[in-house]
Design a protein around this motif. Structure first.
Motif, short mmCIF file in Angstrom:
data_model
loop_
_atom_site.label_atom_id
_atom_site.label_comp_id
_atom_site.label_asym_id
_atom_site.label_seq_id
_atom_site.Cartn_x
_atom_site.Cartn_y
_atom_site.Cartn_z
N THR A 246 26.82 -12.48 64.89
CA THR A 246 25.85 -11.73 64.09
C THR A 246 26.00 -12.11 62.62
N LEU A 247 24.95 -11.82 61.87
CA LEU A 247 24.97 -12.13 60.45
C LEU A 247 26.04 -11.30 59.74
N ALA A 248 26.29 -10.08 60.23
CA ALA A 248 27.34 -9.25 59.64
C ALA A 248 28.71 -9.89 59.81
N GLU A 249 28.94 -10.47 61.00
CA GLU A 249 30.22 -11.14 61.24
C GLU A 249 30.36 -12.38 60.36
N GLU A 250 29.27 -13.14 60.18
CA GLU A 250 29.32 -14.34 59.34
C GLU A 250 29.59 -13.97 57.89
#
Length: 595
Positions: A433-437
């Protein structure tokens, strides 16, 4: 329907059972069928062309004939209008005087233009003929209380026209009367003192209408009830008027005039209709003859195709049988079988290709066995290589706990953040996910702050609506790393801003630094995606290649030079599905280059 399907299935099976039958069917399809189709199309086009020419010719003829008759009827009407107003005629008719020379001279003078087409008579109020331009005796009469004279009195301001099929009355000469025109002669008090009549015979109509008509065509003149007034000999024998009368009034649609084309025109306001009966140039007999000729050619072509298919199939059958037996050997696993290459035509080339194919198959089989051996060796090496990252991760975890026990928080943070980055790198998931990136990039930023003693300021902006968007892992962190190492390497301080935004169907990740700017060659490489023979900047090239391999050439990196200085790198991605379901703008339409 079922019977038709079964019949078609039997035909297909019959053709499929023999190469010779297939060849015959092919010859028929490429020669006989086009010949028949072209023949019938040619007949249709020829028929339409002749019909169009016949129609054009007929319209010219009917227009010409109708114009002649209309002009003559107009001349009669004009002559009657002039004579009606002559006072001497009114006086002589009112007194029933015959043989007046002045009246006779006036009658001949005023009817000069129309006398070739009609005979003119002056009748008194009782219908007795007093003056005439024809060969007849004065004193003959017409009834004034009915018929044409009655019509003339009722429409005293215009000419009355009476059309009949045969002559009648006592005023007939040897020629049959076909048309009578009449007009009432009134005195100054409006009283009818006599009548003007014009008589048109069959001979007059024949001389006017049939003279310029082609011999194959005919003319029919009918009255308002479609009764025959005049017809040429051919049309009269066809009883065409009865056919038109039946077609007009019969409840079942009446009869048709078979084998002829008809064209009708009204003759002014006389109540007459002129009909041209024309024999078509392309009749049924000619069409049948042409169809028989096409079918004859088709039969000849079919016979030639049958003979050719036998000869050609014999030439093909033997080498095909040899090749079929060789293929059966290959199916059994005998790759050493070969076909004699004595022919130089396409079948010889096919035999040569078959031999080359079997030889290549044997070589490929051997190469595949060797490749499987090498692949097994690589798989073993890869499984052994996976032990190293796990060992490194476990070692970092041990360093973290030792640093915590020794009271060194910087080492704890460094090992903890590096362990998180490493854990993501060695995970089996290609998409995160973009949050993880963003979290991974923030961990990298904290490591750099510890390294450079907070010399750089990092800001991260991620809208809540984009947190669950899926992207390939480790595409943002290399861009942030590039900004630190290359953008800010000669700066004592600087900023790195990382943002995410949505623009229609596009997801845009932006990394902006306040460093010294991007070199021109690298600026061009990024925007043209030209990574050949590049040295260094492997992070940028790898990220661009990964994105374009995932989503296509419309996506990837874009480089910009902000007005305030530094460098801005954008990552263009499509909006893709998340675990929660389909998102708006799933990347069906490519992103455009945003400034």
């Amino acid at each position: 329907m079922r019977c038709n399907r079964l019949r078609r299935s039997r035909i297909v099976r019959y053709l499929s059972g023999s190469f010779r039958r297939k060849l015959l069917a092919s010859f028929i399809a490429i020669s006989v069928v086009p010949l028949v189709l072209c023949g019938f199309v040619m007949i249709t086009v020829f028929r339409q062309k002749l019909r169009q020419e016949n129609h054009t010719e007929a319209m010219e003829e009917i227009s010409q004939e109708c114009e002649l008759l209309t002009d003559q009827m107009g001349e009669i009407s004009s002559s009657m209008a002039v004579l009606q107003g002559q006072e001497i005629i009114q006086r002589r008719l009112s007194r029933k005087i015959s043989g007046d020379a002045e009246v006779n001279g006036l009658l001949y003078e005023k009817t000069q233009e129309a006398r070739n087409f009609a005979r003119f008579d002056l009748l008194d109020a009782d219908g007795v003929c007093r003056y005439t331009t024809g060969q007849r005796q004065n004193g003959e009469s017409l009834p004034a209380y009915f018929g044409i004279l009655r019509m003339a009195e009722e429409q005293s301001e215009s000419m009355a026209v009476w059309a009949c099929r045969i002559g009648s009355g006592s005023m007939e000469s040897n020629a049959e009367v076909r048309i009578r025109c009449a007009r009432a002669v009134q005195d100054e008090n409006g009283e009818t003192v006599g009548y003007l009549t014009a008589t048109v015979t069959r001979e007059n109509l024949e001389r006017l209408l049939a003279a310029s008509l082609p011999s194959r065509d005919g003319i029919l003149l009918v009255n308002r009830w479609y009764e025959e007034v005049y017809a040429t000999t051919t049309v009269h024998q066809l009883d065409a008027a009865s056919a038109f009368h039946s077609a007009l009034f019969a409840a079942d649609g009446g009869q048709e005039l078979e084998g002829f084309e008809t064209y009708a025109r009204p003759v002014g306001d006389t109540g007459l209709t002129l009909i041209l009966v024309k024999r078509p140039l392309f009749d049924a007999a000619m069409e049948h003859a042409m169809r028989r000729l096409v079918l004859l050619f088709a039969a000849i072509s079919l016979s030639v195709c049958a003979l050719a298919s036998v000869k050609v199939s014999q030439n093909f059958t033997k080498p095909i049988l040899v090749m079929n037996r060789a293929m059966e050997e290959v199916k059994k696993g005998n790759l050493a079988v070969r076909i004699s290459e004595g022919r130089t035509d396409e079948l010889g080339q096919l035999s040569s290709s078959f031999n080359a194919m079997t030889e290549r198959i044997g070589q490929n089989l051997q190469e595949r066995i060797e490749n499987e051996k090498r692949l097994n060796e690589v798989r073993i090496a890869m499984m052994q290589a996976q032990l190293n990252p796990h060992f490194l991760y476990n070692t970092l975890d041990s360093i973290k706990w030792l640093a915590k026990a020794a009271g060194v928080p910087e080492i704890v943070q460094l090992s903890s953040k590096l362990a998180k980055i490493l854990r993501t790198a060695i995970s089996g998931e290609p998409m995160i996910t973009l949050a993880e990136e963003f979290s991974l990039s923030e961990n990298y930023a904290r490591i750099q702050n510890i390294r450079f003693a907070d010399k750089f300021v990092f800001t991260f902006s991620l809208p809540a609506s984009l947190r669950e968007r899926k992207i390939p892992k480790l595409i943002l962190q290399p861009i942030v790393e590039n900004a630190c190492i290359h953008g800010l390497e000669e700066s004592d301080e600087g900023t790195v801003e990382v943002t995410a935004a949505q623009d229609d169907n596009c997801l845009i990740l932006t990394v902006t630094d306040s460093g010294s700017g991007i070199p021109e060659d690298m600026f061009v490489r990024i925007n043209t995606h030209n990574w050949e023979k590049i040295r260094g900047h492997l992070g940028l090239s790898n990220v661009d290649r990964i994105v374009r391999m995932h989503y296509g050439d419309h996506y990837g990196l874009r480089a910009e030079r902000p007005v305030e200085g530094g460098t801005r790198i954008r990552i263009l991605l499509p909006l893709v599905e998340t675990e929660g379901g389909k998102q708006n703008g799933s990347g069906d339409t490519p992103c455009t280059d945003r400034g």
